[in-house]
Enzyme design. Structure first.
Site, PDB file in Angstrom:
ATOM      1  N   LYS A 182       2.937   8.047   0.272  1.00  0.00           N
ATOM      2  CA  LYS A 182       3.224   8.526   1.626  1.00  0.00           C
ATOM      3  C   LYS A 182       3.023   7.345   2.579  1.00  0.00           C
ATOM      4  O   LYS A 182       1.907   7.043   2.991  1.00  0.00           O
ATOM      5  CB  LYS A 182       2.308   9.689   2.008  1.00  0.00           C
ATOM      6  CG  LYS A 182       2.694  10.359   3.336  1.00  0.00           C
ATOM      7  CD  LYS A 182       2.127   9.618   4.526  1.00  0.00           C
ATOM      8  CE  LYS A 182       2.649  10.169   5.834  1.00  0.00           C
ATOM      9  NZ  LYS A 182       2.216   9.383   7.010  1.00  0.00           N
ATOM     10  N   GLU A 198      -1.668   7.268   0.601  1.00  0.00           N
ATOM     11  CA  GLU A 198      -1.205   7.222   1.988  1.00  0.00           C
ATOM     12  C   GLU A 198      -1.844   6.070   2.768  1.00  0.00           C
ATOM     13  O   GLU A 198      -2.861   6.231   3.427  1.00  0.00           O
ATOM     14  CB  GLU A 198      -1.500   8.545   2.698  1.00  0.00           C
ATOM     15  CG  GLU A 198      -0.997   8.591   4.130  1.00  0.00           C
ATOM     16  CD  GLU A 198      -1.294   9.904   4.834  1.00  0.00           C
ATOM     17  OE1 GLU A 198      -0.913  10.029   6.015  1.00  0.00           O
ATOM     18  OE2 GLU A 198      -1.909  10.789   4.224  1.00  0.00           O
TER      19      GLU A 198
END
Length: 297
Positions: free
Chosen positions: A255, A213
């Site tokens: 992500k 992420e």
């Protein structure tokens, strides 16, 4: 084909590569005994039509939410709230994975015996765990940060796997503080990309699928064009480091942030522009081996 208001981006048709019988695929430098499980887990989380439930609020964050409904922030209330979520009828029809706070991973239901992770498994939902320890200032930069938590990560991942977790989440935070390309700085991009790759490698060594992420924040007055340029640079740097760290991409998930204009930008990008720029950014930077891209709130 991905179509957004007349704008389309076409991927080549999927083809399975079949090697001649006398040709072997090159082995990775260090074969992972969890490889098959990691691949299966990543594919299951990325099941079309399903999403990830983020139930990993820290004790402080969930306390702010409880305060709005005059509820005391104690373990019993936190357990009751999360048990209510996990026992929602038909939850597994729409949720493939659930990110947990450490307390919840080891907690039990009101009956005193059933583990909360077993409530998720009963619905076919894969338990995951937030493993980073938050951001700290990155010295020598203009208020940029790097995420902490690497030191004892291997031991923690082994413990989390034993408790039933099968994937993990680690958030890196990058800022655009200008429109000249000075931020995020090369140091910030490098340090956060390297840390994400080390986290991913450690997770896979312990049987956990890492959600990578790298979040470029929407704070600032930058245009959507600047946001796309920076996001592409950040994601590309992450995959360079993941490759250097011998991370098996088939057992990972990405992500990213949506590519959009900054909150203070006088010219706001439209939803169609945000969609088109985000898709183009991902097409330019994400290797086809990655089984899924997840957008979390």
């Amino acid at each position: 084909a991905i179509s957004v208001s007349g704008l389309s981006a076409v991927r080549p048709p999927h083809r399975t590569l079949v090697l001649p019988s006398d040709v072997m695929a090159a082995p990775r430098p260090h074969e992972n005994p969890f490889a098959a499980e990691l691949i299966a887990t990543a594919k299951a989380i990325a099941t079309p039509g399903k999403g990830i439930l983020a139930a990993d609020e820290s004790t402080g964050t969930i306390g702010k939410r409880f305060a709005q409904i005059n509820t005391e922030n104690v373990q019993e209330q936190r357990r009751a709230y999360r048990e209510m979520l996990f026992t929602t009828g038909g939850l597994g029809e729409y949720i493939s994975g659930c990110i947990l706070f450490e307390e919840t991973l080891f907690d039990v239901a009101a009956d005193g015996t059933t583990k909360l992770v077993d409530l998720l498994k009963k619905e076919g939902i894969i338990p995951g765990i937030k493993v980073d320890k938050g951001v700290q200032p990155l010295p020598g930069t203009a208020s940029e940060t790097v995420t902490q938590g690497i030191d004892d990560l291997g031991k923690r991942c082994a413990k989390y796997y034993e408790a039933g977790a099968r994937f993990a989440k680690w958030r890196a935070v990058l800022n655009i503080n200008d429109s000249t390309g000075a931020t995020p700085s090369p140091l910030s991009i490098k340090q956060n990309a390297e840390t994400l790759a080390r986290y991913a490698s450690i997770c896979q060594a312990n049987g956990l699928v890492p959600i990578v992420e790298p979040e470029v924040l929407m704070d600032g007055a930058h245009t959507i064009e600047v946001a796309q340029l920076i996001t592409e640079k950040v994601i590309a740097a992450c995959y360079k480091e993941l490759s250097d760290h011998n991370v098996m991409l088939e057992g990972t998930l990405l992500k990213p942030n949506m590519v959009r204009s900054g909150e203070a930008c006088p010219t706001k990008a439209t939803p169609a522009q945000i969609a088109a720029c985000t898709v183009q950014c991902l097409q330019r930077t994400v290797p086809p081996a990655v089984p899924g891209i997840t957008f979390l709130s």
